[in-house]
Scaffold this motif. Sequence first.
Motif, mmCIF file in Angstrom:
data_model
loop_
_atom_site.group_PDB
_atom_site.id
_atom_site.type_symbol
_atom_site.label_atom_id
_atom_site.label_comp_id
_atom_site.label_asym_id
_atom_site.label_seq_id
_atom_site.Cartn_x
_atom_site.Cartn_y
_atom_site.Cartn_z
ATOM 1 N N ASP A 111 23.740 -19.256 8.193
ATOM 2 C CA ASP A 111 24.773 -18.346 7.706
ATOM 3 C C ASP A 111 24.286 -17.656 6.426
ATOM 4 O O ASP A 111 23.675 -18.279 5.550
ATOM 5 C CB ASP A 111 26.102 -19.049 7.421
ATOM 6 N N GLN B 177 29.806 -15.181 4.808
ATOM 7 C CA GLN B 177 30.810 -15.834 3.969
ATOM 8 C C GLN B 177 31.145 -14.987 2.742
ATOM 9 O O GLN B 177 31.968 -15.361 1.934
ATOM 10 C CB GLN B 177 30.307 -17.212 3.519
ATOM 11 N N ASP C 173 20.078 -23.660 2.581
ATOM 12 C CA ASP C 173 20.335 -22.247 2.326
ATOM 13 C C ASP C 173 19.858 -21.802 0.960
ATOM 14 O O ASP C 173 19.715 -20.596 0.715
ATOM 15 C CB ASP C 173 21.827 -21.945 2.481
ATOM 16 N N THR D 103 24.868 -16.939 3.333
ATOM 17 C CA THR D 103 25.712 -17.294 2.201
ATOM 18 C C THR D 103 25.308 -16.480 0.981
ATOM 19 O O THR D 103 24.361 -15.697 0.997
ATOM 20 C CB THR D 103 25.584 -18.785 1.903
#
Length: 876
Positions: free
Chosen positions: A380, A428, A314, A382
């Motif tokens: 995701d 998140q 990420d 992040t």
Amino acid sequence: MGLQFFGALLVLMVVLIPVGAVLGVIGFAQVNGLKRRVSMLEARLSALPRDTRSPAMPAPAEAPAPPVQPVRTDAPRPVPAPPPRPALPAAARAATAPAPPARPAAAAATAPVVDFEELIASSWMIWVGGIALAIGGLFLVRMAIDAGLFGPAVRTAGAALLGMILIGAGLWSERTALIREGERMVRHLPEVLSGAGIISLYGAAIGAGLLYHLVPPLVALGVLVLVSAGAVALSLKYGPRLAGLGLAGAYVAPLLTGAPSGSALPLLVYAAAISAAGLVLINWKSWRFLTWITLIGAAGWGLIAVLAGDPGTDIAVPLYALALAVIGLALGQQPAAILPDLKGLSVGAILRACPESLFAAHGYWLLAGGLILLTGWAQDATLNVTGCLALYGGAGLLAASRRPGFAFLAPLGALATLAALLVWTRWQVGLEPVCLALGLAYGIGGTLLMTTARVKAPLAAAAALMPPALLFIAFWKGGGLEPRFTWALGAAAIAAALGMMLDRIRRTDGSLDVHPGTASAYAVGAALSAALTPFLFLEGLWLGPAMAVVALVLAAVWRRFPLLVLRVSGMAATALSVFLMIRPGMLLRTHISATPVLNELTFSFAIAVAALAAAAWLTRRIGHMSRAYETGASLLVFSWIGLTIRHIAGGGTIWGPYAGMGEASGYAIAYLGAAFTLAWRAPGRSWLWRRFEYASLAVGLFAILAALARIGIDKVGDLPVANLLLPAFGLPALLLAAYSAGLRHDRRPVFGTAAAALAMATGFAWATLEVMRAVGNSRLTTIGDETWAYSGGWILYAFVLLGWGIVRGRRSARYGSLAVLLVSIVKVFLFDLAGLEGIARAGSFIGLGAALIATALFYQRFVFRPEASKDGLALS
């Protein structure tokens, strides 16, 4: 081991040899294209006059000057002639003189002719021979392996030796006169031999590392990189095809040598270094097709890293993407400093005129945005990915403000940001602060940078459109579509800020025409923000009136800032308001009180109609714009009539039971009235309003049929004329007649005639049913015995049509009158007079004959007279 070696070499051939073949085909196509262009230039040169072919050719001799006459002292002094114009050079005279007629025969003679024998013998055989050499060497090695003659070390050394021999043969062949003076692809034999040698060296490195483990994988990778560097070095001598082979080999080297796996960061650093080297080569030699190889290679390693899902992806992949973007910007900044003139060029011409390094910079910019978006979707979104996305957008704004050639990086980065925020579904971190922070940064930062940029419009587009778009994304995905006043307040603040910036542009430049793209961008942003405001705190029935108010605001803003985009936005807001007010699911979640007429339905429609009527008045000087507002208001009026009818017929609710003919008559009047209004007031070329018109007509006709289906079921009333038949059939017939006139006014005579026929048919049905009610009963279940009443009613209706046709000059009405009259006569003869006897029968025939003669004389007097023809009554 033998099978593994042969399989690895076969994979290498499959991967790399087609690359060389494709590069060869590309080069061959480029050479042929250049030869065709040279032939065309020679043909054009041969068609020019002789004195324009070479500046060294002497110009044609000028006429000798007239002899000087002796001057007489007693003669009057002549008026001095104007000084002679300087003689133009030969090239200029040829340019201004009319072009000589083309010589098709000569042009056809100079057209290039393809010599297939030379093409096959001198070009294709070179490439096929090179490929055959490589394959033959592989088979030779395979035979030796099957015979057990060589071990792994000897096989690897043999492949390396064969590669060096082929490269040496290429260098030696270049010095021979046969190759240097050869035609077509014969001169490329050194390049073909060197390419075959590079492939053999690749095979040796793969065998030493991946297959036989003679050296560590990192050593094998280093050897492959050195071989790729050698291929690039040879390309400086032989051409770009070997450079493409070397770059492709460098990108796939870690996959072919068993390089260590684990963290994706070292491989991404390696891929970024190879990409940087490729961009340096592209910037140096201007070999554009190498851009695609580097883009594919860089994207491939980024995609592999994302799909691998290793820890740290990420942050590793977004940083890799940013590194690629920065490398592209750094190498493309020199050509980006020059503002290109793109006016009148097509997209293909713009791409061809774009320098190679600038083209590569834009390609790497798009690739970086795509990799960040993909990482956030797969791993995701992040805080790391979000931060890199913000850095990506900021870099685009900064680059667009510093270099005119990078101007479009700002909107491209903005689009990538919007796409990422729309695609990312798992968070998140809070979405609302991210969107609001990005919107604020784009709005303020883009506006400040736009003021100092040479190319302002792309930066203005990003600065003006991103804040409302990001606010809507936060409302949609972060707030869960829950209306809140604070959302609407933010949208209104954005609209006000963009409007103030638009006013500042007008005051600074003195006119909105100095930077029209910039002004239009802020106008669109303000319009979108204003349109977004009601959506953020209203729902249901009140959205439509709010959009009508937005249309009024845009019309008022347009009077101060007469931009085309504001005009279009106002009409779009009008169409959206009408759609929101009459859409099928409008009232599903809306409570309407049972009070007839004076309820929420009336109040909401009144607000919308008043707003659109005021907008029409503000824009009265612009015909089609004013008519659009008027049409929207008219549609809402007739829609309100239909909904009010439904509300009353349903007993105080929209969802009450169907009320039969009375309700159908209300729909017929409302929607036929809407069609009539659209035919008269909508712009003649507006496809949107035309669709509304036809839809309203269809609904109105369906309502007439629905009312006709209730005959014998519903009670129509006992009063003559003033009963339920009048709104169900009489008034719709009049509206259809008015609609027919509107169609003729809009120059649609065929549709006008069809509408007139529908109007006369509806009127005939009304007259017939009215007679049936008079001689039968109020439910129309019996037709009565007075058949003469029907004949009298039809004849009366025929004379009404005849009078209308004469007064208004409508041939269709006169034809309809004649048709009804003939039907009435046939009915009288066959049915009405059949039961009469004696004097009654004779008198009835005499009366009928007198009536027919009187009708004929009436036609002769009022229809067929010469004055009628002159007035256009009989011909319309």
